[in-house]
Write a protein that holds these residues in place. Structure first.
Motif, PDB file in Angstrom:
ATOM      1  N   GLU A  30     -15.838  27.685  19.616  1.00  0.00           N
ATOM      2  CA  GLU A  30     -16.014  28.659  20.685  1.00  0.00           C
ATOM      3  C   GLU A  30     -15.916  27.960  22.035  1.00  0.00           C
ATOM      4  O   GLU A  30     -16.171  26.764  22.145  1.00  0.00           O
ATOM      5  CB  GLU A  30     -17.354  29.381  20.561  1.00  0.00           C
ATOM      6  N   ILE A  31     -15.531  28.741  23.054  1.00  0.00           N
ATOM      7  CA  ILE A  31     -15.430  28.208  24.415  1.00  0.00           C
ATOM      8  C   ILE A  31     -15.935  29.274  25.381  1.00  0.00           C
ATOM      9  O   ILE A  31     -15.578  30.443  25.262  1.00  0.00           O
ATOM     10  CB  ILE A  31     -13.974  27.858  24.804  1.00  0.00           C
ATOM     11  N   THR A  32     -16.741  28.841  26.343  1.00  0.00           N
ATOM     12  CA  THR A  32     -17.220  29.740  27.389  1.00  0.00           C
ATOM     13  C   THR A  32     -17.101  29.033  28.737  1.00  0.00           C
ATOM     14  O   THR A  32     -17.435  27.856  28.858  1.00  0.00           O
ATOM     15  CB  THR A  32     -18.687  30.149  27.158  1.00  0.00           C
ATOM     16  N   VAL A  33     -16.641  29.768  29.730  1.00  0.00           N
ATOM     17  CA  VAL A  33     -16.563  29.275  31.102  1.00  0.00           C
ATOM     18  C   VAL A  33     -17.593  30.034  31.921  1.00  0.00           C
ATOM     19  O   VAL A  33     -17.721  31.258  31.798  1.00  0.00           O
ATOM     20  CB  VAL A  33     -15.141  29.482  31.675  1.00  0.00           C
ATOM     21  N   MET A  34     -18.337  29.287  32.757  1.00  0.00           N
ATOM     22  CA  MET A  34     -19.417  29.863  33.560  1.00  0.00           C
ATOM     23  C   MET A  34     -19.116  29.725  35.057  1.00  0.00           C
ATOM     24  O   MET A  34     -18.426  28.798  35.461  1.00  0.00           O
ATOM     25  CB  MET A  34     -20.726  29.125  33.272  1.00  0.00           C
TER      26      MET A  34
END
Length: 189
Positions: free
Chosen positions: A106-110
């Motif tokens: 998974e990948i998340t950008v904040m």
């Protein structure tokens, strides 16, 4: 008392593994993979655009958004989640996930306040600002990165590590957000 191979495997599987054992492999993955695409213009522009909106948010607004996100997980209607997982930056993240052939989970950008900008899939909450993946990257500065311990991730059902780093504006060198990449820990051995 006879000790079987099964008993040995069961004991080893129950023994927690600390991130320190994986740090060299995590550093190599960060440098060889994540750094090559984490500063892509599509991610930088998405973060900058969201920062224009969220920079003035107070904690009550952030908490309300997080509460709304959590209530939408698994629901039929997801007006808070959908814009985060259905945008060009999220498509770019899924492309990186697909290229990894299962290594990335998974990948998340904040953004600058720790809210999700783009994600490869639905995660459990919208606000990452109270977690090490944000506090040890964006809050520290442009060169910061963070390696988590190995944990069983509920959303991906894999033992994973999270590799996080600050994302900077290439024009100014200023921190604008952060990225967290979940990696299947077994692939780092």
């Amino acid at each position: 008392m006879k000790i079987t191979a099964f008993a040995v495997v069961a004991v080893l599987a129950a023994t927690p593994v600390v991130a320190n054992e994986y740090e060299p492999a995590m550093a190599a993955f960060l440098n060889d993979n994540i750094r090559t695409w984490a500063q892509d213009p599509i991610l930088v522009s998405a973060i900058k655009a969201q920062n224009e909106t969220t920079a003035g948010y107070d904690q009550a607004t952030i908490d309300q958004m997080d509460t709304t996100w959590r209530a939408e997980v698994g629901a039929a209607s997801t007006p808070t989640i959908t814009p985060v997982i259905e945008n060009a930056a999220a498509d770019f993240l899924r492309m990186q996930l697909d290229k990894s052939a299962g290594q990335i989970t998974e990948i998340t950008v904040m953004d600058s306040v720790g809210l999700n900008v783009a994600a490869s899939g639905v995660n459990s909450d919208m606000w990452q600002g109270d977690e090490a993946k944000y506090q040890q990257t964006y809050s520290v500065g442009p060169e910061a990165y963070h390696f988590s311990e190995v944990e069983l991730d509920d959303s991906t059902r894999t033992y994973q590590v999270q590799i996080s780093m600050t994302i900077v504006d290439p024009d100014t060198g200023a921190s604008i957000g952060a990225i967290v990449v979940g990696v299947d820990a077994e692939t780092l051995e």
